[in-house]
Design an enzyme around this catalytic site. Structure first.
Site, PDB file in Angstrom:
ATOM      1  N   ASP A  43      -6.328  -7.072   4.012  1.00  0.00           N
ATOM      2  CA  ASP A  43      -7.475  -6.426   3.370  1.00  0.00           C
ATOM      3  C   ASP A  43      -8.421  -7.495   2.827  1.00  0.00           C
ATOM      4  O   ASP A  43      -9.631  -7.467   3.051  1.00  0.00           O
ATOM      5  CB  ASP A  43      -6.964  -5.524   2.232  1.00  0.00           C
ATOM      6  CG  ASP A  43      -8.087  -4.796   1.519  1.00  0.00           C
ATOM      7  OD1 ASP A  43      -8.999  -4.322   2.199  1.00  0.00           O
ATOM      8  OD2 ASP A  43      -8.043  -4.710   0.278  1.00  0.00           O
ATOM      9  N   LYS A  63       3.148 -15.182   1.940  1.00  0.00           N
ATOM     10  CA  LYS A  63       3.406 -16.041   0.788  1.00  0.00           C
ATOM     11  C   LYS A  63       4.913 -16.280   0.726  1.00  0.00           C
ATOM     12  O   LYS A  63       5.600 -15.822  -0.196  1.00  0.00           O
ATOM     13  CB  LYS A  63       2.894 -15.377  -0.499  1.00  0.00           C
ATOM     14  CG  LYS A  63       1.383 -15.479  -0.674  1.00  0.00           C
ATOM     15  CD  LYS A  63       0.897 -16.866  -1.089  1.00  0.00           C
ATOM     16  CE  LYS A  63       1.204 -17.143  -2.546  1.00  0.00           C
ATOM     17  NZ  LYS A  63       0.803 -18.545  -2.910  1.00  0.00           N
ATOM     18  N   ASP A  91      -2.980 -17.937   0.653  1.00  0.00           N
ATOM     19  CA  ASP A  91      -4.030 -18.555  -0.181  1.00  0.00           C
ATOM     20  C   ASP A  91      -4.665 -19.737   0.547  1.00  0.00           C
ATOM     21  O   ASP A  91      -5.880 -19.932   0.520  1.00  0.00           O
ATOM     22  CB  ASP A  91      -3.483 -18.967  -1.555  1.00  0.00           C
ATOM     23  CG  ASP A  91      -2.256 -19.861  -1.495  1.00  0.00           C
ATOM     24  OD1 ASP A  91      -1.613 -19.946  -0.428  1.00  0.00           O
ATOM     25  OD2 ASP A  91      -1.925 -20.494  -2.525  1.00  0.00           O
ATOM     26  N   TYR A 132       0.818  -1.215   0.000  1.00  0.00           N
ATOM     27  CA  TYR A 132       0.000   0.000   0.000  1.00  0.00           C
ATOM     28  C   TYR A 132       0.854   1.267   0.000  1.00  0.00           C
ATOM     29  O   TYR A 132       0.409   2.310  -0.473  1.00  0.00           O
ATOM     30  CB  TYR A 132      -0.899   0.029   1.245  1.00  0.00           C
ATOM     31  CG  TYR A 132      -2.234  -0.650   1.080  1.00  0.00           C
ATOM     32  CD1 TYR A 132      -2.314  -1.977   0.697  1.00  0.00           C
ATOM     33  CD2 TYR A 132      -3.416   0.045   1.319  1.00  0.00           C
ATOM     34  CE1 TYR A 132      -3.532  -2.604   0.566  1.00  0.00           C
ATOM     35  CE2 TYR A 132      -4.647  -0.577   1.194  1.00  0.00           C
ATOM     36  CZ  TYR A 132      -4.703  -1.899   0.815  1.00  0.00           C
ATOM     37  OH  TYR A 132      -5.918  -2.506   0.684  1.00  0.00           O
ATOM     38  N   ASP A 146     -12.128  -9.164   4.592  1.00  0.00           N
ATOM     39  CA  ASP A 146     -13.418  -9.104   3.901  1.00  0.00           C
ATOM     40  C   ASP A 146     -14.047 -10.491   3.840  1.00  0.00           C
ATOM     41  O   ASP A 146     -15.244 -10.668   4.053  1.00  0.00           O
ATOM     42  CB  ASP A 146     -13.247  -8.599   2.452  1.00  0.00           C
ATOM     43  CG  ASP A 146     -13.587  -7.120   2.315  1.00  0.00           C
ATOM     44  OD1 ASP A 146     -13.494  -6.401   3.332  1.00  0.00           O
ATOM     45  OD2 ASP A 146     -13.938  -6.688   1.201  1.00  0.00           O
TER      46      ASP A 146
END
Ligand code: IPM
Ligand code: MG
Length: 368
Positions: free
Chosen positions: A253, A196, A229, A145, A257
């Site tokens: 983020d 990751k 993932d 970001y 959600d």
């Protein structure tokens, strides 16, 4: 009752349904001022598109300094289709990112709780999500970001290249991991750290630094590392395996959600963004509902104010040492849900549909 002076709360209603849901929060703060002599000083400011409309900037210096000076900021939501084509630096989201970055709010706490009254609202089977209580701790001031270099630049053949950079330092990783470990201590003592590390060096660093902090300072906490993932998949398969999840800005983020939606309670979920404690034990902070500005239902008095009201409760608990008052709000919310009151977003059979302001009033009527 003792009056504590100078408890400044800054309300930033923002865009879309923001103003409607923050209005209900304001009513609750005023109730506390009147009935519990809490003496909050409420200020309000424009942010996001609302600020752009008036001042041609998503946040003015004046509002930004007010945020710096307040005990806690409560923000509704920013953004909407009207602003989609604005130049990048003028977009409503820039205000939010500036507040996060400049107030140094590096730890974003996003609880994903399944309210027992709403088990059937989830798209997952009730047995998979009933009783769910996960805390996602998202790093909020680093990673892709904010990383440099960034931008869009021309390259050969009339093509362009978009660039963003994902970086993390030891300190950035460990300070947010510390928040996660401290929270886990008060919960089920388990932290799942997601990255990751199979494709990113910054992910390898993330894994190593979280592990080394645990080995040094949090021996009793169970720490598990998971690829992001896989975490997305496990959240749907068996979400109750998680207690606290700590992850970077971008994965946080997305995963937050997902977690919020699987509870079926998106309109009920608050969040807290916290900075470091200073010498006096104080921390800068901002509180927001997890749902966005929902422009499609804005201005209709049908939005659910509960997530923002619970954000106030988090503010009382984490920033103002008012645990008892926070609990009163939480209980009042439970009680109206038990009574069967529902805003449109969570309406189901045999329940009573109420408006945004009716929901606020009903919650206030439960406060003692
Ligand atoms: C969030 C939002 C923001 C983010 C947007 C509005 C900039 O999606 O708080 O999760 O990406 O962080
Ligand atoms: Mg988001």
């Amino acid at each position: 009752m003792i009056k504590v002076k100078d408890r400044k709360l800054l309300l930033l209603p923002g865009d879309g349904i923001g103003p409607e849901v923050v209005r209900e929060v304001r009513k609750i703060i005023e109730w506390f001022n009147k009935n519990k002599s809490l003496d909050f000083k409420i200020e309000e400011g424009l942010v996001g598109g609302a600020s752009y409309d008036k001042h041609k900037t998503p946040i003015t210096d004046e509002v930004f300094y007010k945020a710096l000076e307040s005990e806690a900021v409560i923000l509704g939501a920013v953004g909407g289709p009207k602003y989609d084509n604005l130049e990048f630096s003028k977009r409503p989201e820039r205000a939010l990112l500036k507040l996060r970055k400049e107030l140094k709010l590096f730890a974003n706490l996003r609880p994903a709780i399944c309210f027992k009254q709403l088990v059937d609202a989830s798209s997952l089977k009730p047995e998979i999500i009933s009783g769910l209580d996960i805390m996602i701790v998202r790093e909020l001031t680093g990673g892709i970001y904010f990383g440099e270099p960034r931008g869009i630049e021309p390259i050969e053949n009339n093509e362009r290249k978009g660039i963003n950079t994902h970086t993390y330092t030891t300190n950035e990783i460990q300070r947010v991991a510390r928040v996660a470990f401290d929270l886990a201590k008060k919960r089920k003592n388990k932290v799942t750290s997601c990255e990751k590390s199979n494709v990113m060096e910054a992910g390898i660093l993330w894994r190593e630094e979280v592990q080394s902090l645990k080995d040094k300072e949090y021996k009793k906490i169970e720490l598990e590392h998971m690829l992001a993932d896989n975490c997305a998949m496990q959240l749907l398969r068996n979400p109750k395996q998680f207690d606290v999840i700590v992850t970077d800005n971008l994965f946080g983020d997305i995963l937050s959600d997902e977690a919020a939606m699987l509870t079926g309670s998106l309109g009920l979920l608050p969040s807290a963004s916290l900075g470091a404690r200073d010498k006096n034990g104080k921390t800068r902070s901002m509180y927001e509902p997890v749902h966005g500005s929902a422009p499609d239902i804005a201005g209709k008095n049908i939005a659910n104010p509960i997530a923002t009201i619970l954000s106030l409760s988090m503010a009382l608990k984490y920033s103002l040492d008012l645990d008892k008052e926070a609990e009163q709000i939480d209980k009042a919310v439970q009680s109206v849900l038990d009574d069967g009151l529902r805003t449109k977003d969570i309406m189901s059979k045999n329940m009573k549909e109420v408006s945004t302001s009716d929901m606020g009033d009903a919650i206030i009527s439960k406060l003692k």
